[in-house]
Design a protein around this motif. Structure first.
Motif, PDB file in Angstrom:
ATOM      1  N   MET A   1       0.733  -1.189   0.100  1.00  0.00           N
ATOM      2  CA  MET A   1       0.021  -0.021  -0.076  1.00  0.00           C
ATOM      3  C   MET A   1       0.918   1.345  -0.061  1.00  0.00           C
ATOM      4  SD  MET A   1      -3.227  -1.331   0.068  1.00  0.00           S
ATOM      5  CE  MET A   1      -3.452  -3.022  -0.121  1.00  0.00           C
ATOM      6  N   GLN A   2       0.866   1.758  -1.029  1.00  0.00           N
ATOM      7  CA  GLN A   2       1.785   3.169  -1.123  1.00  0.00           C
ATOM      8  C   GLN A   2       1.221   4.197  -1.679  1.00  0.00           C
ATOM      9  OE1 GLN A   2       5.072   2.110  -3.783  1.00  0.00           O
ATOM     10  NE2 GLN A   2       5.298  -0.109  -2.938  1.00  0.00           N
ATOM     11  N   PRO A   3       1.674   5.691  -1.201  1.00  0.00           N
ATOM     12  CA  PRO A   3       0.881   6.736  -1.602  1.00  0.00           C
ATOM     13  C   PRO A   3       0.429   7.131  -2.972  1.00  0.00           C
ATOM     14  CG  PRO A   3       2.812   7.008   0.225  1.00  0.00           C
ATOM     15  CD  PRO A   3       2.784   5.735  -0.565  1.00  0.00           C
TER      16      PRO A   3
ATOM     17  N   TRP B   1      -7.805   1.784  -6.784  1.00  0.00           N
ATOM     18  CA  TRP B   1      -8.310   0.635  -7.318  1.00  0.00           C
ATOM     19  C   TRP B   1      -7.105  -0.443  -6.953  1.00  0.00           C
ATOM     20  CZ3 TRP B   1      -5.668  -2.052 -10.998  1.00  0.00           C
ATOM     21  CH2 TRP B   1      -4.779  -1.163 -11.426  1.00  0.00           C
ATOM     22  N   ASP B   2      -5.905  -0.038  -7.311  1.00  0.00           N
ATOM     23  CA  ASP B   2      -4.981  -1.391  -7.081  1.00  0.00           C
ATOM     24  C   ASP B   2      -4.799  -1.681  -5.787  1.00  0.00           C
ATOM     25  OD1 ASP B   2      -3.265  -3.110  -8.314  1.00  0.00           O
ATOM     26  OD2 ASP B   2      -1.737  -1.883  -7.384  1.00  0.00           O
ATOM     27  N   LYS B   3      -5.084  -0.677  -4.637  1.00  0.00           N
ATOM     28  CA  LYS B   3      -4.963  -1.067  -3.284  1.00  0.00           C
ATOM     29  C   LYS B   3      -6.254  -2.024  -2.940  1.00  0.00           C
ATOM     30  CE  LYS B   3      -3.039   3.312  -1.862  1.00  0.00           C
ATOM     31  NZ  LYS B   3      -3.094   4.772  -0.789  1.00  0.00           N
TER      32      LYS B   3
ATOM     33  N   ASN C   1      13.047  -6.973 -16.748  1.00  0.00           N
ATOM     34  CA  ASN C   1      12.335  -5.929 -16.435  1.00  0.00           C
ATOM     35  C   ASN C   1      12.774  -5.228 -14.853  1.00  0.00           C
ATOM     36  OD1 ASN C   1      10.572  -3.515 -16.013  1.00  0.00           O
ATOM     37  ND2 ASN C   1       8.927  -4.490 -16.520  1.00  0.00           N
ATOM     38  N   THR C   2      13.713  -4.487 -14.493  1.00  0.00           N
ATOM     39  CA  THR C   2      13.880  -3.747 -13.314  1.00  0.00           C
ATOM     40  C   THR C   2      12.874  -3.066 -12.704  1.00  0.00           C
ATOM     41  OG1 THR C   2      15.644  -2.759 -11.993  1.00  0.00           O
ATOM     42  CG2 THR C   2      14.982  -1.792 -13.958  1.00  0.00           C
ATOM     43  N   PHE C   3      11.834  -2.776 -13.303  1.00  0.00           N
ATOM     44  CA  PHE C   3      10.508  -1.684 -12.841  1.00  0.00           C
ATOM     45  C   PHE C   3       9.446  -2.475 -12.482  1.00  0.00           C
ATOM     46  CE2 PHE C   3      12.825   0.644 -16.420  1.00  0.00           C
ATOM     47  CZ  PHE C   3      13.519   1.498 -15.376  1.00  0.00           C
ATOM     48  N   LEU C   4       9.620  -3.998 -12.281  1.00  0.00           N
ATOM     49  CA  LEU C   4       8.420  -4.716 -11.708  1.00  0.00           C
ATOM     50  C   LEU C   4       8.063  -4.738 -10.279  1.00  0.00           C
ATOM     51  CD1 LEU C   4       8.755  -8.309 -13.691  1.00  0.00           C
ATOM     52  CD2 LEU C   4       6.782  -6.677 -13.810  1.00  0.00           C
ATOM     53  N   ALA C   5       7.503  -3.352  -9.989  1.00  0.00           N
ATOM     54  CA  ALA C   5       7.042  -3.366  -8.593  1.00  0.00           C
ATOM     55  C   ALA C   5       5.882  -4.046  -8.387  1.00  0.00           C
ATOM     56  CB  ALA C   5       6.521  -1.773  -8.327  1.00  0.00           C
ATOM     57  N   PRO C   6       5.308  -4.539  -7.064  1.00  0.00           N
ATOM     58  CA  PRO C   6       4.193  -5.388  -7.097  1.00  0.00           C
ATOM     59  C   PRO C   6       3.078  -4.495  -6.982  1.00  0.00           C
ATOM     60  CG  PRO C   6       5.602  -4.741  -4.848  1.00  0.00           C
ATOM     61  CD  PRO C   6       6.241  -4.388  -6.109  1.00  0.00           C
ATOM     62  N   VAL C   7       3.142  -3.207  -6.954  1.00  0.00           N
ATOM     63  CA  VAL C   7       2.044  -2.397  -7.003  1.00  0.00           C
ATOM     64  C   VAL C   7       2.089  -1.645  -8.480  1.00  0.00           C
ATOM     65  CG1 VAL C   7       1.972  -2.110  -4.628  1.00  0.00           C
ATOM     66  CG2 VAL C   7       3.200  -0.194  -6.112  1.00  0.00           C
ATOM     67  N   VAL C   8       0.948  -1.276  -8.750  1.00  0.00           N
ATOM     68  CA  VAL C   8       0.821  -0.467  -9.949  1.00  0.00           C
ATOM     69  C   VAL C   8       1.207   1.143  -9.833  1.00  0.00           C
ATOM     70  CG1 VAL C   8      -0.846   0.611 -11.924  1.00  0.00           C
ATOM     71  CG2 VAL C   8      -1.140  -1.571 -10.939  1.00  0.00           C
ATOM     72  N   LYS C   9       2.289   1.548 -10.387  1.00  0.00           N
ATOM     73  CA  LYS C   9       2.671   2.945 -10.244  1.00  0.00           C
ATOM     74  C   LYS C   9       3.791   3.161 -11.312  1.00  0.00           C
ATOM     75  CE  LYS C   9       6.440   2.044  -7.074  1.00  0.00           C
ATOM     76  NZ  LYS C   9       7.028   2.502  -5.438  1.00  0.00           N
ATOM     77  N   ILE C  10       3.977   4.450 -11.690  1.00  0.00           N
ATOM     78  CA  ILE C  10       5.197   4.743 -12.527  1.00  0.00           C
ATOM     79  C   ILE C  10       6.364   5.330 -11.658  1.00  0.00           C
ATOM     80  CG2 ILE C  10       5.869   6.594 -14.176  1.00  0.00           C
ATOM     81  CD1 ILE C  10       3.718   4.641 -14.983  1.00  0.00           C
ATOM     82  N   GLN C  11       7.402   4.657 -11.808  1.00  0.00           N
ATOM     83  CA  GLN C  11       8.591   4.752 -11.016  1.00  0.00           C
ATOM     84  C   GLN C  11       9.648   5.964 -11.462  1.00  0.00           C
ATOM     85  OE1 GLN C  11      10.071   0.806  -9.691  1.00  0.00           O
ATOM     86  NE2 GLN C  11       8.500   0.194 -10.848  1.00  0.00           N
ATOM     87  N   LYS C  12       9.223   7.222 -11.383  1.00  0.00           N
ATOM     88  CA  LYS C  12      10.075   8.329 -12.065  1.00  0.00           C
ATOM     89  C   LYS C  12      11.174   8.460 -11.282  1.00  0.00           C
ATOM     90  CE  LYS C  12       5.852  11.014 -13.215  1.00  0.00           C
ATOM     91  NZ  LYS C  12       5.034  12.267 -13.039  1.00  0.00           N
TER      92      LYS C  12
END
Length: 227
Positions: free
Chosen positions: A68-70, A75-77, A132-143
């Motif tokens: 759970m991230q800011p 909807w993803d939470k 893919n190094t950007f495979l976070a467990p949540v949906v987000k753009i990792q700027k």
């Protein structure tokens, strides 16, 4: 807390929960298929974790962050909570089905097929993480990590290969555990993956530069030549 400590705690907690759900619902620890599945899951998952730790520690650190991230869509939470509940109920159902009440009688050769498919799914998971190094467990753009479109390796075949691997692993697990009801109920989990794929694509097209063009080049989301 170090990433290594977080990984160790996560594995221990997950193992305890899985054992409680599977063997608690089965009513016995004498369930060979249950232990075989545990070995497959934690053996495969452990191997992938070690691989990521060696090749891409930044990705492992990202995956150890809170679910759970800011900057995560609401909807993803909700999705992660619902899928967590469904996953737990699914494991308990298979213990009830295959052992306690024996509603299902599945031939042993299907367990072998399921085991092979679970192994294949972990191989695919490893390939995806290495790509893919950007495979976070949540949906987000990792700027902050320079998030950009990845289109090589498995991503040249389907746009969401990690979900494709999960689509193999989930029904294959029901085969390993010998549960027809679990196999039928896996459709709910697969439907959840399809829904998240659709929602995640909306986020990526709207906020990740170049993703719309990538989606035009790679036509299939999960299954080559199908969808």
């Amino acid at each position: 807390m170090s990433v290594t400590s977080k990984v160790a705690i996560a594995i221990i907690v997950e193992a305890v929960v899985f054992v409680a759900l599977l063997f608690g619902s089965a009513g016995t620890l004498e369930w060979g298929a249950g232990w075989a599945w545990m070995i497959l899951m934690f053996g495969g998952g452990g191997a992938v974790t070690v691989l990521i730790a060696r090749r891409d520690p930044a990705l492992l650190a990202e995956r150890m962050r809170s679910p759970m991230q800011p900057d995560q869509p609401f909807w993803d939470k909700v999705f992660l909570v619902v899928m967590g509940v469904l996953w737990c109920a699914w494991l308990a159902l298979m213990g009830l089905d295959a052992v306690r009440f024996r509603w299902s009688v599945m031939p042993l050769w299907l367990a072998s097929v399921g085991s092979a498919l679970v192994a294949v799914s972990f191989w695919l998971v490893a390939r995806v993480f290495l790509e893919n190094t950007f495979l976070a467990p949540v949906v987000k753009i990792q700027k902050e990590r320079g998030h950009h479109v990845v289109s090589s390796g498995p991503y040249a075949v389907v746009r969401h290969p990690l979900y494709a691997a999960a689509g193999i692993m989930i029904p294959a697990s029901a085969l390993v555990l010998g549960s027809w009801w679990g196999l039928a109920a896996s459709a709910l989990l697969l439907a959840g993956l399809v829904w998240r794929t659709e929602m995640e694509e909306r986020e990526l097209i709207a906020h990740l530069e170049g993703y719309a063009e990538y989606a035009q080049r790679v036509r299939y989301r999960l299954v080559p030549f199908v969808w």
